[in-house]
Write an enzyme that holds these catalytic residues in place. Structure first.
Site, PDB file in Angstrom:
ATOM      1  N   MET A  27       0.847  -1.202   0.000  1.00 44.48           N
ATOM      2  CA  MET A  27       0.000   0.000   0.000  1.00 44.48           C
ATOM      3  C   MET A  27       0.882   1.251   0.000  1.00 44.48           C
ATOM      4  SD  MET A  27      -3.416  -0.928   2.106  1.00 44.48           S
ATOM      5  CE  MET A  27      -2.778  -0.683   3.759  1.00 44.48           C
ATOM      6  N   HIS A  34       8.983  -3.553   3.671  1.00 43.56           N
ATOM      7  CA  HIS A  34       8.621  -3.770   2.260  1.00 43.56           C
ATOM      8  C   HIS A  34       9.863  -4.112   1.440  1.00 43.56           C
ATOM      9  CE1 HIS A  34       5.482  -0.714   3.571  1.00 43.56           C
ATOM     10  NE2 HIS A  34       4.725  -1.704   3.136  1.00 43.56           N
ATOM     11  N   GLN A 146       5.390 -11.742   7.152  1.00 43.49           N
ATOM     12  CA  GLN A 146       4.907 -12.492   8.318  1.00 43.49           C
ATOM     13  C   GLN A 146       4.371 -11.534   9.381  1.00 43.49           C
ATOM     14  OE1 GLN A 146       8.345 -14.845   9.327  1.00 43.49           O
ATOM     15  NE2 GLN A 146       7.992 -16.297   7.659  1.00 43.49           N
ATOM     16  N   ASP A 148       2.057  -9.516   9.051  1.00 43.58           N
ATOM     17  CA  ASP A 148       0.600  -9.639   8.955  1.00 43.58           C
ATOM     18  C   ASP A 148       0.270 -11.122   8.786  1.00 43.58           C
ATOM     19  OD1 ASP A 148      -0.145  -6.709   8.904  1.00 43.58           O
ATOM     20  OD2 ASP A 148       1.311  -6.804   7.290  1.00 43.58           O
ATOM     21  N   GLN A 151      -3.187 -12.262   7.610  1.00 40.03           N
ATOM     22  CA  GLN A 151      -3.343 -11.932   6.185  1.00 40.03           C
ATOM     23  C   GLN A 151      -2.620 -12.963   5.318  1.00 40.03           C
ATOM     24  OE1 GLN A 151      -2.923  -7.858   4.384  1.00 40.03           O
ATOM     25  NE2 GLN A 151      -0.868  -8.559   3.927  1.00 40.03           N
ATOM     26  N   VAL A 174      10.649  -7.385   9.670  1.00 37.45           N
ATOM     27  CA  VAL A 174      11.793  -6.488   9.890  1.00 37.45           C
ATOM     28  C   VAL A 174      11.441  -5.571  11.061  1.00 37.45           C
ATOM     29  CG1 VAL A 174      13.235  -4.681   8.877  1.00 37.45           C
ATOM     30  CG2 VAL A 174      12.406  -6.575   7.451  1.00 37.45           C
TER      31      VAL A 174
HETATM   32  P1  AMP Z   1       1.308  -2.844   3.575  1.00 37.36           P
HETATM   33  O1  AMP Z   1       1.886  -1.819   2.649  1.00 37.36           O
HETATM   34  O2  AMP Z   1       1.295  -2.431   5.005  1.00 37.36           O
HETATM   35  O3  AMP Z   1      -0.005  -3.415   3.085  1.00 37.36           O
HETATM   36  O4  AMP Z   1       2.324  -4.067   3.534  1.00 37.36           O
HETATM   37  C1  AMP Z   1       2.687  -4.657   2.310  1.00 37.36           C
HETATM   38  C2  AMP Z   1       3.414  -5.952   2.598  1.00 37.36           C
HETATM   39  O5  AMP Z   1       4.572  -5.677   3.393  1.00 37.36           O
HETATM   40  C3  AMP Z   1       2.550  -6.928   3.402  1.00 37.36           C
HETATM   41  O6  AMP Z   1       2.755  -8.241   2.879  1.00 37.36           O
HETATM   42  C4  AMP Z   1       3.094  -6.772   4.792  1.00 37.36           C
HETATM   43  O7  AMP Z   1       2.928  -7.940   5.589  1.00 37.36           O
HETATM   44  C5  AMP Z   1       4.571  -6.513   4.520  1.00 37.36           C
HETATM   45  N1  AMP Z   1       5.202  -5.860   5.676  1.00 37.36           N
HETATM   46  C6  AMP Z   1       4.742  -4.782   6.353  1.00 37.36           C
HETATM   47  N2  AMP Z   1       5.558  -4.495   7.395  1.00 37.36           N
HETATM   48  C7  AMP Z   1       6.542  -5.426   7.385  1.00 37.36           C
HETATM   49  C8  AMP Z   1       7.682  -5.692   8.210  1.00 37.36           C
HETATM   50  N3  AMP Z   1       7.979  -4.925   9.278  1.00 37.36           N
HETATM   51  N4  AMP Z   1       8.472  -6.729   7.894  1.00 37.36           N
HETATM   52  C9  AMP Z   1       8.194  -7.534   6.820  1.00 37.36           C
HETATM   53  N5  AMP Z   1       7.138  -7.330   6.001  1.00 37.36           N
HETATM   54  C10 AMP Z   1       6.323  -6.303   6.283  1.00 37.36           C
END
Ligand code: AMP
Length: 282
Positions: A27, A34, A146, A148, A151, A174
């Site tokens: 997003m 990311h 992981q 989420d 999800q 991370v």
């Molecule tokens: P989002 O933009 O928040 O929808 O996240 C996009 C993707 O990045 C999703 O698959 C999230 O699970 C992953 N994501 C978000 N934060 C982290 C993190 N701290 N470590 C690893 N992956 C993440």
């Protein structure tokens, strides 16, 4: 790196990319979490497509859709540096054409408890947009965090149930040096709230430590997790839970794969985190 906004342009460009092809759905408001998905995809594949789309249907009416951070220029610079071949950044009419009524609705485990309960409609929005992105891009592999975990389990369920020919990879969370999981929502936190937010990872480490010390009673571990939140006045615990990583049903027999999960409010910001009791996700 191409930046495309329509499905037709996307399909034509994807057809020219060397395989295998990885997809990293986001997003936007990109951070190092990311980027870990990007690193995994570029290591495994000859081409990588990243998507940036703030999907309105996965936000509830009282959630943060209007104030969700939007940082497209900075995001594109990061994706370019991470060697993305193509970025798909559609507007809402492209993703939800006029008359849209066809949803992917996940009606049982793993979309039953926890986030599914607290955020009605959330996983319907996630499942629909992820299914659409998988159909639009047609990747060999798609990468999800992981962070989420529920999800990730829902996406695996959808891919299995709808026979979508893609491999789903979960990438480890991370974290900041003090343990806080990176999240686009961390920017909402005041300095005091940011300090308080370490309670989530602290509660998870407590759960892991009790499990490592031999505790196998779920209730005892849940009590220890809740105690961490009682000691942090700025945090309002939503749930502390122990769940099966595939079904998200309550864990009865604890093992290394069992997930410890927490959600809380800190001021106006809702944060979630999780870890496998054995340390690494399966
Ligand atoms: P989002 O933009 O928040 O929808 O996240 C996009 C993707 O990045 C999703 O698959 C999230 O699970 C992953 N994501 C978000 N934060 C982290 C993190 N701290 N470590 C690893 N992956 C993440």
């Amino acid at each position: 790196m191409q930046v495309l906004h329509s499905v037709n342009e996307l399909r034509a460009a994807v057809a020219r990319l060397p395989r295998p092809l990885g997809l990293v759905p986001t997003m936007g408001a990109l951070h190092a979490g990311h980027m870990a998905l990007m690193t995994a995809s570029t290591a495994d594949n000859r081409s990588t497509v990243a998507s940036i789309y703030v999907n309105p249907s996965q936000f509830g009416p009282r959630e943060d859709l209007s104030r969700y951070p939007r940082t497209l220029e900075a995001d594109l610079a990061k994706l370019e540096a991470a060697a993305a071949d193509l970025v798909f950044a559609p507007e809402t009419p492209e993703m939800y054409p006029p008359g849209f009524v066809s949803w992917v609705s996940v009606e049982g485990p793993p979309a039953e408890r926890l986030e599914a309960e607290r955020r009605p409609g959330h996983f319907r929005g996630v499942a629909t947009i992820v299914a659409k992105l998988l159909l639009q891009v047609g990747p060999d592999v798609a990468y999800f965090g992981q962070k989420d975990a529920q999800q990730l389990a829902v996406v695996r369920r959808v891919v299995t149930d709808l026979n979508i020919p893609v491999r789903i990879v979960g990438v480890p969370t991370v974290r900041e040096p003090d343990g806080l999981a990176l999240s686009s929502r961390n920017v909402y936190l005041s300095p005091a709230e940011r300090r308080a937010a370490t309670v989530l990872s602290r509660a998870l480490r407590t759960a892991q430590a009790r499990y490592a010390a031999g505790e196998r009673d779920p209730e005892a571990i849940l009590q220890s997790m809740a105690a961490e939140f009682r000691a942090e006045p700025l945090a309002d615990l939503d749930y502390a839970d122990l769940a099966d990583p595939d079904t998200f049903q309550p864990a009865v027999q604890l093992d290394d794969r069992t997930l410890a999960l927490v959600a809380c409010r800190i001021g106006a910001t809702r944060l979630i985190d999780n870890t496998a009791l054995g340390g690494t996700h399966s």
